[in-house]
Design an enzyme around this catalytic site. Structure first.
Site, PDB file in Angstrom:
ATOM      1  N   ASP A 267       2.700   5.407  -6.748  1.00 14.78           N
ATOM      2  CA  ASP A 267       4.006   5.467  -6.035  1.00 14.78           C
ATOM      3  C   ASP A 267       4.904   5.273  -6.814  1.00 14.78           C
ATOM      4  O   ASP A 267       6.261   5.358  -6.455  1.00 14.78           O
ATOM      5  CB  ASP A 267       3.833   4.099  -5.214  1.00 14.78           C
TER       6      ASP A 267
ATOM      7  N   HIS B   5       0.610  -1.259   0.142  1.00 15.67           N
ATOM      8  CA  HIS B   5       0.078   0.016   0.259  1.00 15.67           C
ATOM      9  C   HIS B   5       1.120   1.319  -0.192  1.00 15.67           C
ATOM     10  O   HIS B   5       1.668   1.261  -0.985  1.00 15.67           O
ATOM     11  CB  HIS B   5      -0.877  -0.142   1.243  1.00 15.67           C
TER      12      HIS B   5
ATOM     13  N   HIS C  64      -2.504  -2.433  -9.552  1.00 14.79           N
ATOM     14  CA  HIS C  64      -3.255  -1.834  -8.537  1.00 14.79           C
ATOM     15  C   HIS C  64      -4.304  -2.640  -8.608  1.00 14.79           C
ATOM     16  O   HIS C  64      -5.062  -3.423  -9.563  1.00 14.79           O
ATOM     17  CB  HIS C  64      -3.657  -0.337  -9.254  1.00 14.79           C
TER      18      HIS C  64
HETATM   19  C1  SDX Z   1      -1.474   1.911  -3.347  1.00 16.50           C
HETATM   20  O1  SDX Z   1      -6.041   0.918  -3.113  1.00 16.50           O
HETATM   21  C2  SDX Z   1      -5.643   1.616  -3.410  1.00 16.50           C
HETATM   22  O2  SDX Z   1      -6.263   2.527  -3.974  1.00 16.50           O
HETATM   23  C3  SDX Z   1      -4.177   1.932  -3.022  1.00 16.50           C
HETATM   24  C4  SDX Z   1      -3.655   3.441  -3.538  1.00 16.50           C
HETATM   25  C5  SDX Z   1      -4.238   4.385  -2.912  1.00 16.50           C
HETATM   26  O3  SDX Z   1      -4.168   5.463  -3.157  1.00 16.50           O
HETATM   27  O4  SDX Z   1      -4.758   4.227  -1.625  1.00 16.50           O
HETATM   28  O5  SDX Z   1      -3.685   3.469  -4.758  1.00 16.50           O
HETATM   29  C6  SDX Z   1      -2.111   3.320  -3.375  1.00 16.50           C
HETATM   30  O6  SDX Z   1      -1.315   1.212  -2.441  1.00 16.50           O
HETATM   31  C7  SDX Z   1      -0.961   1.792  -4.609  1.00 16.50           C
HETATM   32  C8  SDX Z   1      -0.300   0.220  -4.780  1.00 16.50           C
HETATM   33  C9  SDX Z   1       1.100   0.290  -4.321  1.00 16.50           C
HETATM   34  N1  SDX Z   1       1.524  -1.007  -4.054  1.00 16.50           N
HETATM   35  C10 SDX Z   1       2.588  -1.309  -4.995  1.00 16.50           C
HETATM   36  O7  SDX Z   1       3.156  -0.688  -5.959  1.00 16.50           O
HETATM   37  C11 SDX Z   1       3.231  -2.859  -4.802  1.00 16.50           C
HETATM   38  C12 SDX Z   1       3.405  -3.614  -5.954  1.00 16.50           C
HETATM   39  N2  SDX Z   1       1.962  -3.765  -6.406  1.00 16.50           N
HETATM   40  C13 SDX Z   1       1.386  -5.149  -5.871  1.00 16.50           C
HETATM   41  O8  SDX Z   1       1.692  -5.720  -4.758  1.00 16.50           O
HETATM   42  C14 SDX Z   1      -0.164  -5.412  -6.322  1.00 16.50           C
HETATM   43  O9  SDX Z   1      -0.213  -4.738  -7.670  1.00 16.50           O
HETATM   44  C15 SDX Z   1      -1.204  -4.722  -5.577  1.00 16.50           C
HETATM   45  C16 SDX Z   1      -0.990  -4.813  -4.044  1.00 16.50           C
HETATM   46  C17 SDX Z   1      -1.092  -3.079  -5.925  1.00 16.50           C
HETATM   47  C18 SDX Z   1      -2.662  -5.018  -5.924  1.00 16.50           C
HETATM   48  O10 SDX Z   1      -2.680  -6.383  -5.628  1.00 16.50           O
HETATM   49  P1  SDX Z   1      -3.902  -7.230  -5.999  1.00 16.50           P
HETATM   50  O11 SDX Z   1      -5.002  -6.456  -6.624  1.00 16.50           O
HETATM   51  O12 SDX Z   1      -4.300  -8.216  -4.868  1.00 16.50           O
HETATM   52  O13 SDX Z   1      -3.512  -8.176  -7.242  1.00 16.50           O
HETATM   53  P2  SDX Z   1      -2.732  -9.370  -6.950  1.00 16.50           P
HETATM   54  O14 SDX Z   1      -1.986  -9.398  -6.003  1.00 16.50           O
HETATM   55  O15 SDX Z   1      -3.650 -10.331  -7.146  1.00 16.50           O
HETATM   56  O16 SDX Z   1      -2.055  -9.386  -8.365  1.00 16.50           O
HETATM   57  C19 SDX Z   1      -2.718  -9.929  -9.667  1.00 16.50           C
HETATM   58  C20 SDX Z   1      -1.891 -10.958 -10.504  1.00 16.50           C
HETATM   59  C21 SDX Z   1      -0.837 -11.712  -9.754  1.00 16.50           C
HETATM   60  O17 SDX Z   1      -0.625 -12.725 -10.574  1.00 16.50           O
HETATM   61  P3  SDX Z   1      -1.235 -14.250 -10.693  1.00 16.50           P
HETATM   62  O18 SDX Z   1      -1.409 -14.574  -9.124  1.00 16.50           O
HETATM   63  O19 SDX Z   1      -2.661 -13.891 -10.926  1.00 16.50           O
HETATM   64  O20 SDX Z   1      -0.526 -15.044 -11.435  1.00 16.50           O
HETATM   65  O21 SDX Z   1      -0.765  -9.649 -11.003  1.00 16.50           O
HETATM   66  C22 SDX Z   1       0.613 -10.009 -10.381  1.00 16.50           C
HETATM   67  C23 SDX Z   1       0.315 -10.990  -9.141  1.00 16.50           C
HETATM   68  O22 SDX Z   1       1.552 -11.918  -9.015  1.00 16.50           O
HETATM   69  N3  SDX Z   1       1.133  -8.752 -10.052  1.00 16.50           N
HETATM   70  C24 SDX Z   1       2.319  -8.301 -10.030  1.00 16.50           C
HETATM   71  C25 SDX Z   1       2.519  -7.202  -9.525  1.00 16.50           C
HETATM   72  N4  SDX Z   1       1.356  -6.769  -9.083  1.00 16.50           N
HETATM   73  C26 SDX Z   1       0.511  -7.987  -9.221  1.00 16.50           C
HETATM   74  N5  SDX Z   1       3.512  -9.040 -10.580  1.00 16.50           N
HETATM   75  C27 SDX Z   1       4.593  -8.395 -10.493  1.00 16.50           C
HETATM   76  N6  SDX Z   1       4.823  -7.139  -9.996  1.00 16.50           N
HETATM   77  C28 SDX Z   1       3.645  -6.642  -9.673  1.00 16.50           C
HETATM   78  N7  SDX Z   1       3.966  -5.153  -8.983  1.00 16.50           N
END
Ligand code: SDX
Length: 429
Positions: free
Chosen positions: A365, A266, A307
């Site tokens: 971010d 997050h 996201h």
């Molecule tokens: C913020 O919610 C909000 O609005 C948050 C925010 C706000 O203003 O409040 O926008 C701020 O938190 C932005 C996000 C910051 N986090 C990151 O940048 C961390 C990296 N991103 C991830 O960890 C992930 O994308 C999330 C946590 C942001 C979202 O996670 P989800 O929606 O639970 O998605 P997921 O983990 O289920 O991913 C879906 C797929 C997965 O692959 P499969 O299991 O389907 O094979 O996409 C892949 C994940 O492995 N994936 C990534 C990835 N993000 C998702 N693979 C590589 N790198 C990534 N960054």
């Protein structure tokens, strides 16, 4: 709300379950599943991927189109034409202020920027190398120990003054957590400065000489706060709502939001992005890290990408990217190696089949850390900056809930543990 119906047909049941469907002004319809409990059923949605937890009128996100509206105004228009405190007014009251309304709002915020002198001694309990987010969790929660005069959450005036106190004091406490970490004296707020200028004054000023805050950096800082102001029912905002639903005071609720924001998935991602770019170190190593991000057996993720809601560009990331170019150019920081790596990483990721298929785009971010680093903010303070900007969103959602009708949030579960069994005395185990 207009009411359509969903019929849930369940094998073995004669009658389908009738569930009302509501439509909002924008976005998907929602199915009201409240009747499920009386039918002996729960809905199941770990991570709340398909759950609307509340009704709200503050912020709207269209993840497919990359749209973000604050009370109907697009984020790119606010970032270009507005400023942080004006956006705070909009989020709290629902309308852009008149000139007089804005002057009064800003004046009231200025009158609340100082913290009780006793809070200064709180800091002495922390190690100098404590993470600033750990300090912020502690001191913001402790604010409720100082404001017995305004903790009656059913009183609109108490909610109003708590909102002003939190919006005004967060920059002061944030700057104090930084000054404490480097052994420098705390700076008092200077209310002749605007919000972002005052923050930079408290961060980088010292008592021995006048502050000379660059207007370029102040504008960039204000836009960073504005772009982080609110984002619908994200993890930290949902935490604030859940804490608030028990009747907890606003300072405790915001401290809970700060704790939830800290996680690297997050708000902690902005700090993790800078650490990732520094670890990559050179554009020649980008492919190695992109491969790791795609490797299911490697826990590494491309920080600042992906996201839960945006399956298109995060509109804040677009504004942030433009701001990064502007700030670095205006500061004469040409060819910042980390910005170069970030831009090349974005190009590679956005053309990679894995990221395209999973709809992973840069989020808020990804570029914010580049700007914060150019301003001179240390990496450990990045999430604190996010918390300062997001405080108004947390408060706006908390106030929207408390000022309306609400119940304590109490989710249920799918239980897969042991069925009942009898105790076994230790001599028989
Ligand atoms: C913020 O919610 C909000 O609005 C948050 C925010 C706000 O203003 O409040 O926008 C701020 O938190 C932005 C996000 C910051 N986090 C990151 O940048 C961390 C990296 N991103 C991830 O960890 C992930 O994308 C999330 C946590 C942001 C979202 O996670 P989800 O929606 O639970 O998605 P997921 O983990 O289920 O991913 C879906 C797929 C997965 O692959 P499969 O299991 O389907 O094979 O996409 C892949 C994940 O492995 N994936 C990534 C990835 N993000 C998702 N693979 C590589 N790198 C990534 N960054």
């Amino acid at each position: 709300m207009s009411e359509k119906k969903a019929s849930l047909v369940i094998e073995g049941r004669e009658q389908p379950i009738q569930l009302p469907i509501y439509s909002g002004t924008l976005g998907p319809d929602v199915v009201d599943v409240g009747a499920m409990t009386s039918e002996g059923l729960f809905t199941y949605d770990p991570g709340f991927v398909s759950t609307a937890s509340c009704e709200s009128q503050i912020t709207y996100i269209d993840g497919g189109k990359g749209v973000l509206l604050h009370r109907g105004y697009p984020i790119d228009q606010l970032a270009e034409h507005s400023d942080y405190l004006e956006t705070c007014y909009l989020l709290l009251y629902g309308e852009l202020p008149t000139k007089a309304e804005k002057e009064e709002f800003v004046g009231t915020v200025h009158r609340h920027t100082m913290v009780n002198e006793q809070i200064r001694t709180f800091f002495n309990g922390f190690r100098r190398d404590a993470h600033p987010m750990a300090i912020m969790c502690g001191v913001v929660g402790a604010l409720s120990a100082f404001y017995h005069d305004s903790l009656e959450i059913s009183d609109e005036q108490h909610r109003q003054v708590a909102a002003f106190r939190l919006i005004a004091k967060m920059p002061t406490l944030a700057a104090m957590s930084y000054k404490y970490s480097i052994g420098m004296p705390f700076m008092y707020p200077d209310n002749s400065l605007d919000y972002a200028e005052n923050f930079l004054h408290m961060m980088f000023g010292n008592p021995c000489e006048p502050s000379n805050i660059s207007p370029v950096l102040a504008r960039a800082m204000d836009r960073i706060f504005l772009l982080h102001a609110d984002h619908e029912q994200n993890a930290s905002t949902s935490t604030v709502r859940l804490a608030g639903s028990s009747g907890a005071n606003p300072f405790a609720c915001i401290a809970a939001g700060i704790a939830a924001l800290w996680g690297p998935s997050h708000g902690g991602a902005n700090e993790a992005v800078l650490e990732m770019l520094q670890e990559i170190g050179d554009v020649s190593r980008i492919d190695e890290f992109v491969a790791r991000a795609k490797d299911k057996d490697d826990p590494f993720r491309l920080m600042g990408f992906g996201h839960r809601v945006y399956k298109n560009f995060d509109p804040r990331a677009k504004v942030m990217k433009e701001a990064a170019d502007e700030v670095l150019a205006e500061l004469g920081i040409d060819n910042d190696p980390l910005l170069g790596i970030a831009k090349r990483l974005e190009e590679i990721a956005l053309s990679d089949e894995y990221f395209i298929e999973k709809k992973l785009y840069p989020n808020v971010d990804f570029y914010s850390g580049i700007i914060l680093k150019a301003i001179g903010i240390p990496t450990s303070m990045f999430t604190v900056i996010f918390a300062v900007g997001r405080t108004v969103g947390w408060i706006a959602h908390w106030n929207e809930m408390i000022s309306g009708s609400y119940r304590i949030g109490r989710p249920r579960q799918l239980y897969t543990g042991y069925t009942q069994r009898d105790f076994v005395p230790v001599e028989k185990r």
